[in-house]
Enzyme design. Structure first.
Site, short mmCIF file in Angstrom:
data_model
loop_
_atom_site.label_atom_id
_atom_site.label_comp_id
_atom_site.label_asym_id
_atom_site.label_seq_id
_atom_site.Cartn_x
_atom_site.Cartn_y
_atom_site.Cartn_z
N HIS A 1 0.55 0.67 -10.48
CA HIS A 1 -0.31 -0.24 -9.72
C HIS A 1 -0.79 -1.41 -10.60
O HIS A 1 -1.99 -1.69 -10.70
CB HIS A 1 -1.52 0.51 -9.14
CG HIS A 1 -2.10 -0.16 -7.93
ND1 HIS A 1 -2.57 0.55 -6.86
CD2 HIS A 1 -2.28 -1.47 -7.62
CE1 HIS A 1 -3.04 -0.30 -5.94
NE2 HIS A 1 -2.87 -1.53 -6.39
N GLU B 1 -3.23 7.88 -5.89
CA GLU B 1 -3.27 7.27 -7.23
C GLU B 1 -4.52 7.73 -7.96
O GLU B 1 -5.60 7.70 -7.36
CB GLU B 1 -3.25 5.74 -7.11
CG GLU B 1 -1.99 5.23 -6.46
CD GLU B 1 -2.02 3.73 -6.15
OE1 GLU B 1 -0.99 3.18 -5.80
OE2 GLU B 1 -3.11 3.12 -6.27
N ARG C 1 0.85 -1.18 0.00
CA ARG C 1 0.00 0.00 0.00
C ARG C 1 0.89 1.24 0.00
O ARG C 1 1.89 1.30 0.73
CB ARG C 1 -0.92 0.02 1.23
CG ARG C 1 -1.97 -1.09 1.24
CD ARG C 1 -3.05 -0.85 0.19
NE ARG C 1 -4.09 -1.87 0.22
CZ ARG C 1 -4.09 -2.96 -0.54
NH1 ARG C 1 -3.09 -3.18 -1.37
NH2 ARG C 1 -5.09 -3.82 -0.48
#
Length: 319
Positions: free
Chosen positions: A286, A267, A238
């Site tokens: 990601h 993000e 994370r």
């Protein structure tokens, strides 16, 4: 039964099929949903499928009593006020252990990129440097052999264990830190140690912990200072686990050697994120979970979660 997916695109941009979920009810998929559109689109839904859309108390109040299941398309569930949802009789389910192999694979993609400098040398060859080289080979930066090195794994769930297994195949010694005791299983070299020992003894440090009050900003200036100057830091867990300014400063000052990151605190990335211009910092958007096979597995579990709810036996419940 009305089923609404507010975040369909990243899970399935068109290369997979929603057909099995279509058969479970009146299913509507939206590629993306901004905050102002949530109530209009989700009102009346019995099942709400989300990924990164935040569902807070106000939205839960607005969508109940019709809403009965929030089906996440992710393992993490911090985007939902789970306790309040439970108080309203709303079940929240997640997708556990679907991306273990894919995330571990990206960890080693970062490690191999950093140690073997693949992109650097490939680009040099494309630029003609090998054609003009007087020798049969050349290298533009020191290369590193993994065998005999030490990897420190912070968090030892399914992904941490998979990274340990791959590490041992490379001849890498494994250290691990976990707040709760874990079994070694078939691992041969693993040693469970304190966080301080892991940070100071590891050549590679990789995070696989959940985001909690204890892990937020765990990788901060103080803990980075305990790492070797030659250390490589990897984060596929994370984004908020890392103090981004502290990590950027450490990279720019040469306090650690390199970093590989698949997640950031915000993000999509903000243009002023200090890590975007930090030295020896490799960032992917990601994507650890995004292999087609991995996303298909996610869809299969999502379907199973909705079907289990319909059958009166909810599974993968997180509240």
């Amino acid at each position: 039964m009305k089923i609404v997916n507010l975040d369909g695109f990243t899970t399935n941009p068109g290369d997979l099929s929603w057909e099995n979920i279509n058969q479970l009810g009146e299913y509507t998929v939206y590629d993306r949903t901004n905050k102002e559109q949530i109530i209009e689109r989700a009102k009346g839904a019995e099942v709400l499928v989300i990924n990164k859309t935040v569902i807070d108390r106000n939205l839960l109040d607005a969508l109940s009593p019709e809403l009965k299941l929030i089906a996440l398309q992710s393992t993490g569930y911090n985007v939902v006020d789970c306790a309040y949802a439970k108080s309203l009789g709303i079940t929240v389910s997640n997708i556990p252990s679907y991306s273990t192999d894919a995330v571990a694979q990206l960890v080693f993609a970062f490690i191999l990129q950093i140690t073997n400098k693949v992109s650097l040398h490939s680009e040099a060859v494309r630029n003609g440097e090998w054609c003009s080289c007087p020798d049969f080979c050349f290298w533009k930066s020191p290369l590193t052999e993994l065998s005999g090195k030490t990897i420190g794994i912070i968090g030892f769930g399914a992904i941490g264990r998979k990274v340990a297994e791959i590490s041992e195949a490379f001849g890498i010694k494994v250290l691990a830190y976990s707040p709760r005791p874990k079994e070694k299983g078939s691992l041969k070299t693993i040693e469970f140690v304190s966080l301080d020992e892991l940070l100071s003894s590891s050549d590679i440090i990789t995070c696989h912990c959940p985001l909690t009050a204890d892990t937020e900003k765990m990788i901060n200036k103080e803990n980075i200072s305990k790492m070797k100057k030659s250390a490589v830091f990897i984060n596929t867990s994370r984004g908020p686990v890392v103090d981004e300014q502290a990590l950027a400063d450490a990279l720019n000052k040469g306090l650690i050697a390199a970093a590989g990151l698949d997640v950031l605190e915000t993000e999509p990335a903000k243009e002023n994120n200090p890590l975007l211009k930090a030295k020896n910092c490799y960032i992917t958007p990601h994507i650890a979970w995004a292999a087609q096979e991995t996303r298909q597995r996610l869809l299969n579990i999502l379907e199973d979660n909705i079907r289990a709810y319909i059958n009166g036996k909810p599974q993968n419940v997180v509240n």
